[in-house]
Enzyme design. Structure first.
Site, PDB file in Angstrom:
ATOM      1  N   TYR A 107      -2.266  -0.843  10.015  1.00  0.00           N
ATOM      2  CA  TYR A 107      -2.320  -1.089   8.572  1.00  0.00           C
ATOM      3  C   TYR A 107      -1.056  -0.547   7.907  1.00  0.00           C
ATOM      4  O   TYR A 107      -0.405  -1.235   7.111  1.00  0.00           O
ATOM      5  CB  TYR A 107      -3.563  -0.427   7.980  1.00  0.00           C
ATOM      6  CG  TYR A 107      -3.744  -0.697   6.502  1.00  0.00           C
ATOM      7  CD1 TYR A 107      -4.339  -1.874   6.061  1.00  0.00           C
ATOM      8  CD2 TYR A 107      -3.319   0.232   5.544  1.00  0.00           C
ATOM      9  CE1 TYR A 107      -4.496  -2.126   4.707  1.00  0.00           C
ATOM     10  CE2 TYR A 107      -3.484  -0.014   4.189  1.00  0.00           C
ATOM     11  CZ  TYR A 107      -4.073  -1.194   3.779  1.00  0.00           C
ATOM     12  OH  TYR A 107      -4.230  -1.435   2.433  1.00  0.00           O
ATOM     13  N   SER A 127       0.863  -1.187   0.000  1.00  0.00           N
ATOM     14  CA  SER A 127       0.000   0.000   0.000  1.00  0.00           C
ATOM     15  C   SER A 127       0.892   1.228   0.000  1.00  0.00           C
ATOM     16  O   SER A 127       2.033   1.189   0.480  1.00  0.00           O
ATOM     17  CB  SER A 127      -0.889   0.013   1.248  1.00  0.00           C
ATOM     18  OG  SER A 127      -1.532   1.274   1.419  1.00  0.00           O
TER      19      SER A 127
END
Length: 207
Positions: free
Chosen positions: A112, A99
């Site tokens: 995350y 990401s």
């Protein structure tokens, strides 16, 4: 990605923690289950590690932080290690889904961001460690993609506008925008590429 690889001529096996149609149920936090699954795969050309969760502010709870890391990062490692022998037989490739949060901080989702940064570094480490097996290991770092995970941001008019203003291509990405990079990294066209992370973010930044 599953259907795209199938359309490209691959025989695909999809796994999911739930009971989605057409996929095999597998919890990537269950080491025994992962090992059992991999034990049934003799030869593997490509492993796509895409399991991931985001819990926003809940991630400031250490227990929830650990759970997110266990799925996103350790789950990626479990799958890679379990499938190493099958990948080595095919001199195959791993494509990890990271990401842009691996690069930019995520104030609402620290677990995350940390886990995806870990995926990028794990990609580099496994690329070096397993090169002797002929296994290439790369990653894709998506930016803002239209998925259920990004519904809150897309539903907030001000947030949505801010994201688009900082994305030179002027739109949200779609899951289809990840197909080309994934197929490329999995293919012989990328035979001299390993340990790399392709940024698929429309030229933008996260925050």
């Amino acid at each position: 990605l599953l259907s795209a690889f199938r359309d490209a001529g691959y025989h695909t096996i999809g796994v999911d923690c739930g009971s989605a149609p057409g996929v095999t149920a597998l919890d990537v936090t269950d080491s025994a289950a992962v090992s059992a699954f991999a034990g049934g795969v003799d030869t593997l050309d490509v492993l796509i590690n895409a399991a991931g969760v985001l819990r926003l502010r809940q991630e400031y709870d250490p227990a929830e932080f650990a759970r997110v890391v266990d799925i996103n990062l350790t789950g990626t490692m479990r799958m890679a290690v379990a499938c190493r022998a099958a990948l080595a037989k095919a001199r195959g490739a791993i494509v990890n889904i990271a990401s842009m949060h691996a690069i930019f901080g995520a104030p609402l989702s620290p677990a995350y961001a940390a886990s995806k940064a870990g995926v990028v570094q794990l990609t580099k480490s496994l690329a070096v460690a397993w090169a002797e097996d002929g296994i290439r290991v790369n990653a894709i770092a998506p930016g803002w993609i239209e998925t259920p995970m990004t519904v809150p941001a897309r539903s907030d008019a001000a947030r949505n506008r801010s994201i688009l203003e900082r994305t030179p291509l002027g739109r949200w990405g779609t899951p289809d925008d990840l197909v080309g990079p994934a197929l490329f990294l999995a293919s012989d066209a990328a035979r001299f590429i390993t340990g790399q992370t392709i940024l698929a973010n429309g030229g933008g930044i996260m925050w």
